[in-house]
Design a protein around this motif. Structure first.
Motif, PDB file in Angstrom:
ATOM      1  N   LEU A 133      -5.241  -7.889  -3.559  1.00  0.00           N
ATOM      2  CA  LEU A 133      -3.787  -7.947  -3.434  1.00  0.00           C
ATOM      3  C   LEU A 133      -3.360  -9.106  -2.540  1.00  0.00           C
ATOM      4  O   LEU A 133      -2.391  -9.816  -2.838  1.00  0.00           O
ATOM      5  N   LEU A 134      -4.093  -9.306  -1.448  1.00  0.00           N
ATOM      6  CA  LEU A 134      -3.763 -10.399  -0.528  1.00  0.00           C
ATOM      7  C   LEU A 134      -3.896 -11.748  -1.213  1.00  0.00           C
ATOM      8  O   LEU A 134      -3.026 -12.619  -1.078  1.00  0.00           O
ATOM      9  N   SER A 190      -5.749   1.510  -7.565  1.00  0.00           N
ATOM     10  CA  SER A 190      -5.667   0.051  -7.513  1.00  0.00           C
ATOM     11  C   SER A 190      -4.374  -0.439  -8.160  1.00  0.00           C
ATOM     12  O   SER A 190      -3.657  -1.275  -7.597  1.00  0.00           O
ATOM     13  N   THR A 228      -9.718  -3.755  -3.173  1.00  0.00           N
ATOM     14  CA  THR A 228      -8.366  -3.752  -3.732  1.00  0.00           C
ATOM     15  C   THR A 228      -7.391  -4.495  -2.840  1.00  0.00           C
ATOM     16  O   THR A 228      -6.577  -5.301  -3.305  1.00  0.00           O
ATOM     17  N   HIS A 229      -7.468  -4.269  -1.538  1.00  0.00           N
ATOM     18  CA  HIS A 229      -6.505  -4.889  -0.634  1.00  0.00           C
ATOM     19  C   HIS A 229      -6.740  -6.390  -0.481  1.00  0.00           C
ATOM     20  O   HIS A 229      -5.766  -7.151  -0.367  1.00  0.00           O
ATOM     21  N   VAL A 252       3.035  -3.202  -3.890  1.00  0.00           N
ATOM     22  CA  VAL A 252       3.140  -4.524  -3.270  1.00  0.00           C
ATOM     23  C   VAL A 252       4.117  -5.406  -4.041  1.00  0.00           C
ATOM     24  O   VAL A 252       4.898  -6.155  -3.442  1.00  0.00           O
ATOM     25  N   TYR A 283       3.730   2.975  -0.236  1.00  0.00           N
ATOM     26  CA  TYR A 283       2.359   2.636   0.180  1.00  0.00           C
ATOM     27  C   TYR A 283       1.701   3.826   0.876  1.00  0.00           C
ATOM     28  O   TYR A 283       0.522   4.113   0.658  1.00  0.00           O
ATOM     29  N   PHE A 341      -1.305   0.540  -6.027  1.00  0.00           N
ATOM     30  CA  PHE A 341      -1.074  -0.361  -4.899  1.00  0.00           C
ATOM     31  C   PHE A 341      -0.492  -1.692  -5.382  1.00  0.00           C
ATOM     32  O   PHE A 341       0.335  -2.304  -4.691  1.00  0.00           O
TER      33      PHE A 341
END
Length: 448
Positions: free
Chosen positions: A208-209, A133, A204-205, A140, A178, A136
């Protein structure tokens, strides 16, 4: 008969049964395709709700004689003033400090949301979940901040050889980083935990978004001029405070089930107060170049500067007042900055749409049966509890600037033009010259 009713209310199968069954059915629905062991550990227990009093002891002693309602009011008020004071200090320290604070807030918000996911599913002891996590998050941030530096500080990047190489291959490096994390995730998959691991990959994604992308847009707004950063954030803060005040003193009508304490009185009162506040704040800030000028890198001084000739947005203009209002206010014209008109749009969004970011956060917390994202700020919860509306506002401001404000930037075009090879520069020069001749803005090519 009364005793029978009481027993039915206490024992399984009594009057509370429908509510209990509904809760059980929701849990079963969430994990209906999981194995028995997965269902128990995924959804069998609710995450712990923080119940400890995190109010500073000095405030507890000073407010000990007040009711819980008024004690909460004073605690929130005092700490709100402290946060506003801190906000003024970092504004005074300049845009670079503001950018650093935005990044710190982003990391803390990410930590709070990821921690909730870990607490909900911690019994699995998933391999590499938290490590991946944070990895990433690093990837990003590298991508977004690299794009920002290349876009806004092109001259600085082209001057330094290492930065120029990183800039040239930035997207490839970002993709490679990534892809490494993606492969690490696939290699970490463990039998019987596949479904949960993909849950957390998605968790997690989405985090991030929501967090990193929005904070990146906040920084973009900041580089357009500090006024585009301060006014929207201040409008959200004002709306939050005034909606709470109006709701506290006059609130009677519930607004939305997700937030039972929100009232229509607070919502409407907060709207009018925020629009007025936005007009006044934008009037004051539009007169100072340090707030209205974009952040640029000065090659001569090797430093970031905030100095320019103010655009038309920040020059006083005279506007005619509609005939309907002339008889009310007694004026025919009014002098104001064009940015104040835009501030009405910003404050309206902060008041009418911005709160839905808070409602979304309330729904998220209810889904996982938690009171706050964390207990970082006494009386306010976590950092994410204070910034749930700010992220939605940042996206709107960025879209608004791109749609109605920002135009082609000649200085950026010239900077990029100067980095081309001489033959490419000559080709562009001849093309531009022919275009201007066709438009009649230059003499014919023969005369030239």
């Amino acid at each position: 008969m009364t005793e029978l009713r009481q027993r039915l209310g206490r024992e399984p199968g009594g009057t509370r049964e429908p509510e209990e069954k509904e809760s059980e059915s929701e849990n079963k629905l969430d994990g209906e395709t999981a194995s028995d062991s997965e269902s128990k550990s995924e959804f069998g227990g609710s995450p712990p709700v923080p119940t400890s009093d995190d109010t500073p002891e000095v405030l507890n002693r000073a407010l000990s004689n007040l009711s819980s309602r008024w004690k909460n009011w004073w605690v929130r008020g005092i700490l709100t003033l402290a946060m506003i004071t801190f906000f003024f200090i970092i504004i005074y320290l300049g845009p670079m400090v503001l950018m650093t604070i935005v990044m710190c807030v982003q990391i803390k918000c990410f930590h709070e949301i990821i921690t909730i996911g870990y607490n909900v599913y911690h019994s699995y002891d998933l391999p590499w979940f938290r490590t991946l996590s944070w990895y990433f998050l690093l990837c990003v941030n590298y991508f977004f901040y690299g794009e920002t530096v290349t876009d806004y500080f092109f001259t600085l990047v082209q001057r330094e050889e290492p930065l120029r190489i990183l800039s040239k291959y930035h997207r490839f490096i970002s993709f490679a980083l990534y892809l490494t994390g993606f492969c690490m995730f696939v290699l970490s998959l463990v039998k019987k935990h596949y479904r949960l691991q993909f849950y957390m990959f998605g968790w997690t994604h989405v985090t991030l978004l929501i967090v990193v992308t929005q904070s990146h847009l906040i920084i973009h707004n900041l580089f357009e001029g500090m006024i585009w950063f301060i006014v929207p954030i201040s409008c959200v803060i004002c709306n939050d405070i005034m909606a709470y005040m109006f709701g506290f003193f006059f609130g009677r009508t519930p607004l939305i089930k997700l937030s039972p304490k929100k009232t229509w009185e607070g919502f409407i009162g907060g709207f009018f107060a925020t629009v007025l506040f936005g007009l006044l704040l934008s009037y004051v800030m539009s007169g100072y170049r340090c707030f209205t000028c974009p952040v640029e890198f000065n090659n001569d001084t090797n430093s970031f500067t905030v100095d320019c000739e103010p655009s038309e947005l920040f020059q006083l203009q005279e506007y005619n007042i509609p005939l309907v209002l002339q008889s009310v206010v007694g004026w025919k014209t009014v002098r104001m900055y064009p940015f104040q008109i835009h501030s009405i749009a910003l404050s309206t969004f902060a008041s009418l749409i911005g709160p839905f970011g808070g409602f979304f956060a309330s729904g998220f917390k209810r889904a996982f049966k938690i009171k706050d994202f964390a207990n970082t700020i006494p009386g306010h919860g976590g950092i994410m509890d204070r910034f749930d509306c700010q992220y939605l506002m940042a996206t709107f401001v960025n879209v608004y600037i791109a749609s109605f404000i920002r135009g082609p930037n000649p200085s950026k075009l010239i900077q990029q033009f100067l980095t081309l090879r001489p033959d490419q520069q000559l080709h562009i020069f001849n093309t531009l010259k022919a275009h201007l001749v066709d438009k009649g803005m230059l003499g014919s090519l023969e005369d030239a």
